[in-house]
Design a protein around this motif. Structure first.
Motif, PDB file in Angstrom:
ATOM      1  N   GLU A 148       0.828  -1.208   0.000  1.00 59.74           N
ATOM      2  CA  GLU A 148       0.000   0.000   0.000  1.00 59.74           C
ATOM      3  C   GLU A 148       0.866   1.263   0.000  1.00 59.74           C
ATOM      4  OE1 GLU A 148      -2.816  -0.297   3.206  1.00 59.74           O
ATOM      5  OE2 GLU A 148      -3.980  -1.831   2.160  1.00 59.74           O
ATOM      6  N   GLU A 149       1.950   1.263   0.758  1.00 52.36           N
ATOM      7  CA  GLU A 149       2.851   2.407   0.771  1.00 52.36           C
ATOM      8  C   GLU A 149       3.542   2.543  -0.588  1.00 52.36           C
ATOM      9  OE1 GLU A 149       5.298   5.710   1.852  1.00 52.36           O
ATOM     10  OE2 GLU A 149       3.270   5.050   2.270  1.00 52.36           O
ATOM     11  N   LEU A 150       3.890   1.417  -1.194  1.00 55.44           N
ATOM     12  CA  LEU A 150       4.500   1.457  -2.522  1.00 55.44           C
ATOM     13  C   LEU A 150       3.523   2.039  -3.541  1.00 55.44           C
ATOM     14  CD1 LEU A 150       6.810   0.838  -4.457  1.00 55.44           C
ATOM     15  CD2 LEU A 150       6.000  -1.537  -4.543  1.00 55.44           C
ATOM     16  N   LEU A 151       2.274   1.650  -3.480  1.00 52.83           N
ATOM     17  CA  LEU A 151       1.255   2.207  -4.373  1.00 52.83           C
ATOM     18  C   LEU A 151       1.146   3.723  -4.202  1.00 52.83           C
ATOM     19  CD1 LEU A 151      -1.467  -0.543  -4.071  1.00 52.83           C
ATOM     20  CD2 LEU A 151      -0.487   0.259  -6.239  1.00 52.83           C
ATOM     21  N   ARG A 152       1.167   4.198  -2.954  1.00 52.58           N
ATOM     22  CA  ARG A 152       1.094   5.636  -2.687  1.00 52.58           C
ATOM     23  C   ARG A 152       2.270   6.351  -3.332  1.00 52.58           C
ATOM     24  NH1 ARG A 152       3.097   9.745  -0.218  1.00 52.58           N
ATOM     25  NH2 ARG A 152       4.824   8.575   0.621  1.00 52.58           N
ATOM     26  N   LYS A 153       3.462   5.788  -3.203  1.00 51.32           N
ATOM     27  CA  LYS A 153       4.655   6.413  -3.773  1.00 51.32           C
ATOM     28  C   LYS A 153       4.584   6.434  -5.297  1.00 51.32           C
ATOM     29  CE  LYS A 153       7.845   5.082  -0.082  1.00 51.32           C
ATOM     30  NZ  LYS A 153       9.050   4.269   0.198  1.00 51.32           N
ATOM     31  N   ILE A 154       4.089   5.360  -5.890  1.00 58.08           N
ATOM     32  CA  ILE A 154       3.964   5.316  -7.351  1.00 58.08           C
ATOM     33  C   ILE A 154       2.971   6.358  -7.828  1.00 58.08           C
ATOM     34  CG2 ILE A 154       3.105   3.918  -9.282  1.00 58.08           C
ATOM     35  CD1 ILE A 154       4.358   1.479  -7.783  1.00 58.08           C
ATOM     36  N   LYS A 155       1.841   6.504  -7.146  1.00 51.46           N
ATOM     37  CA  LYS A 155       0.860   7.524  -7.525  1.00 51.46           C
ATOM     38  C   LYS A 155       1.499   8.914  -7.461  1.00 51.46           C
ATOM     39  CE  LYS A 155      -3.215   4.914  -6.105  1.00 51.46           C
ATOM     40  NZ  LYS A 155      -4.265   4.763  -5.088  1.00 51.46           N
ATOM     41  N   ALA A 156       2.315   9.157  -6.431  1.00 51.67           N
ATOM     42  CA  ALA A 156       2.988  10.455  -6.303  1.00 51.67           C
ATOM     43  C   ALA A 156       3.988  10.646  -7.452  1.00 51.67           C
ATOM     44  CB  ALA A 156       3.689  10.564  -4.953  1.00 51.67           C
ATOM     45  N   ALA A 157       4.761   9.612  -7.759  1.00 52.50           N
ATOM     46  CA  ALA A 157       5.744   9.713  -8.848  1.00 52.50           C
ATOM     47  C   ALA A 157       5.047   9.944 -10.189  1.00 52.50           C
ATOM     48  CB  ALA A 157       6.610   8.457  -8.900  1.00 52.50           C
ATOM     49  N   PRO A 164       4.473  18.838 -14.403  1.00 51.63           N
ATOM     50  CA  PRO A 164       5.737  19.560 -14.190  1.00 51.63           C
ATOM     51  C   PRO A 164       5.526  20.814 -13.344  1.00 51.63           C
ATOM     52  CG  PRO A 164       5.454  18.963 -16.506  1.00 51.63           C
ATOM     53  CD  PRO A 164       4.149  18.656 -15.817  1.00 51.63           C
ATOM     54  N   GLY A 165       6.460  21.037 -12.454  1.00 53.43           N
ATOM     55  CA  GLY A 165       6.376  22.225 -11.608  1.00 53.43           C
ATOM     56  C   GLY A 165       5.633  21.986 -10.305  1.00 53.43           C
ATOM     57  N   GLU A 166       5.094  20.776 -10.103  1.00 59.10           N
ATOM     58  CA  GLU A 166       4.422  20.451  -8.851  1.00 59.10           C
ATOM     59  C   GLU A 166       5.182  19.321  -8.155  1.00 59.10           C
ATOM     60  OE1 GLU A 166       0.086  20.049  -8.852  1.00 59.10           O
ATOM     61  OE2 GLU A 166       0.080  20.860 -10.894  1.00 59.10           O
ATOM     62  N   VAL A 167       5.078  19.302  -6.836  1.00 54.33           N
ATOM     63  CA  VAL A 167       5.681  18.235  -6.034  1.00 54.33           C
ATOM     64  C   VAL A 167       4.666  17.757  -5.000  1.00 54.33           C
ATOM     65  CG1 VAL A 167       8.054  19.064  -6.362  1.00 54.33           C
ATOM     66  CG2 VAL A 167       6.721  19.912  -4.423  1.00 54.33           C
ATOM     67  N   CYS A 168       4.845  16.541  -4.540  1.00 50.45           N
ATOM     68  CA  CYS A 168       3.927  15.958  -3.553  1.00 50.45           C
ATOM     69  C   CYS A 168       4.574  15.991  -2.175  1.00 50.45           C
ATOM     70  CB  CYS A 168       3.600  14.512  -3.939  1.00 50.45           C
ATOM     71  SG  CYS A 168       2.707  14.376  -5.499  1.00 50.45           S
ATOM     72  N   PRO A 169       3.909  16.587  -1.198  1.00 45.79           N
ATOM     73  CA  PRO A 169       4.464  16.657   0.151  1.00 45.79           C
ATOM     74  C   PRO A 169       4.390  15.303   0.864  1.00 45.79           C
ATOM     75  CG  PRO A 169       2.265  17.596   0.125  1.00 45.79           C
ATOM     76  CD  PRO A 169       2.600  17.254  -1.299  1.00 45.79           C
ATOM     77  N   ALA A 170       4.950  15.249   2.052  1.00 44.19           N
ATOM     78  CA  ALA A 170       4.922  14.034   2.864  1.00 44.19           C
ATOM     79  C   ALA A 170       3.489  13.545   3.059  1.00 44.19           C
ATOM     80  CB  ALA A 170       5.555  14.299   4.234  1.00 44.19           C
ATOM     81  N   LYS A 171       3.316  12.251   3.031  1.00 43.08           N
ATOM     82  CA  LYS A 171       2.024  11.582   3.256  1.00 43.08           C
ATOM     83  C   LYS A 171       0.979  11.914   2.191  1.00 43.08           C
ATOM     84  CE  LYS A 171       2.597  11.512   8.273  1.00 43.08           C
ATOM     85  NZ  LYS A 171       1.963  11.839   9.545  1.00 43.08           N
ATOM     86  N   TRP A 172       1.398  12.517   1.079  1.00 45.20           N
ATOM     87  CA  TRP A 172       0.464  12.886   0.025  1.00 45.20           C
ATOM     88  C   TRP A 172      -0.342  11.679  -0.401  1.00 45.20           C
ATOM     89  CZ3 TRP A 172      -0.144  11.246  -5.049  1.00 45.20           C
ATOM     90  CH2 TRP A 172      -0.989  12.035  -5.858  1.00 45.20           C
ATOM     91  N   GLY A 175      -5.400  12.977  -4.945  1.00 47.68           N
ATOM     92  CA  GLY A 175      -6.488  13.939  -4.793  1.00 47.68           C
ATOM     93  C   GLY A 175      -6.182  15.064  -3.824  1.00 47.68           C
ATOM     94  N   GLU A 176      -5.133  14.914  -3.022  1.00 51.39           N
ATOM     95  CA  GLU A 176      -4.777  15.970  -2.070  1.00 51.39           C
ATOM     96  C   GLU A 176      -3.972  17.067  -2.754  1.00 51.39           C
ATOM     97  OE1 GLU A 176      -4.629  13.275   2.002  1.00 51.39           O
ATOM     98  OE2 GLU A 176      -2.782  14.158   1.258  1.00 51.39           O
ATOM     99  N   ALA A 177      -3.820  18.175  -2.061  1.00 50.64           N
ATOM    100  CA  ALA A 177      -3.082  19.318  -2.584  1.00 50.64           C
ATOM    101  C   ALA A 177      -1.606  18.986  -2.759  1.00 50.64           C
ATOM    102  CB  ALA A 177      -3.231  20.508  -1.645  1.00 50.64           C
ATOM    103  N   THR A 178      -1.035  19.568  -3.791  1.00 45.44           N
ATOM    104  CA  THR A 178       0.394  19.446  -4.024  1.00 45.44           C
ATOM    105  C   THR A 178       1.024  20.811  -3.790  1.00 45.44           C
ATOM    106  OG1 THR A 178       0.096  19.913  -6.383  1.00 45.44           O
ATOM    107  CG2 THR A 178       0.092  17.583  -5.707  1.00 45.44           C
ATOM    108  N   LEU A 179       2.312  20.905  -4.012  1.00 48.80           N
ATOM    109  CA  LEU A 179       3.026  22.168  -3.848  1.00 48.80           C
ATOM    110  C   LEU A 179       3.653  22.564  -5.173  1.00 48.80           C
ATOM    111  CD1 LEU A 179       4.964  21.339  -0.546  1.00 48.80           C
ATOM    112  CD2 LEU A 179       2.892  22.718  -0.761  1.00 48.80           C
TER     113      LEU A 179
END
Length: 189
Positions: A148-157, A164-172, A175-179
């Protein structure tokens, strides 16, 4: 000093895998054009390994929905993978390829070979469609991983790759906000 493999292209390899009752060839060419996970583990017929591989099997449909192929890799042969698949209820439910690396070349290429033991560390590598490594996780032998954690990381990647120009914060979570990194954010987070 060890160089990081992040953003490096995977090295060419050729191997045989066991998948769905058949032996199939696998090479770096099979990874191009889609997301992939190389999931290294020490050995078939052991203790922590089947719990991890079973966890991946339980979530395999979710990986597939994301367009991700999973490859389980150990320094065992594809014949040993078949024997394990045929004799273990947990391993019997696996639908993804189990890659044999008896020459240890793939494990060495990814920097996870324990030379003196001839076994692979618990290394997880997420590879993008261009064949570049985007995520690396290496655990000590006694520490199992979480699909499940691996799936979360893949979704973020995947999100970062397509935005481009956005990044995912910790625990992203999806559907949650990015930076959007900028001078205005410095010191404000």
């Amino acid at each position: 000093m060890t160089m990081s493999l992040i953003n490096t292209e995977i090295k060419p390899f050729s191997a045989t895998a066991f998948q769905n009752g058949q032996f199939i060839p696998v090479s770096e060419a099979d990874l191009k054009g889609k997301w992939s996970v190389f999931f290294f583990y020490p050995a078939d017929f052991t203790f922590v390994c089947p719990t991890e591989l079973g966890d991946l099997a339980d979530h395999y449909a979710e990986f597939q929905k994301l367009g991700v192929e999973v490859y389980g890799v150990s320094t065992d042969t594809h014949f040993t993978h078949k024997a394990w698949h045929d004799t273990s209820e947990t391993i019997g439910k696996i639908k993804y390829p189990l890659v044999g690396d008896p020459t240890q070349a793939i494990s060495r290429n990814f920097g996870v070979l324990i030379e003196e033991a001839g076994l692979a560390e618990r290394g997880t590598f997420v590879i993008d469609p261009a064949g570049r490594i985007q995520i690396i996780e290496i655990n000590a032998g006694g520490v199992g991983r979480n699909a499940e954690e691996l799936l979360r990381k893949i979704k973020a990647a995947q999100y970062v790759a397509s935005h481009p120009g956005e990044v995912c914060p910790a625990k992203w979570q999806e559907g949650e906000a990015t930076l959007a990194p900028s001078l205005d954010l410095v010191g404000k987070i």
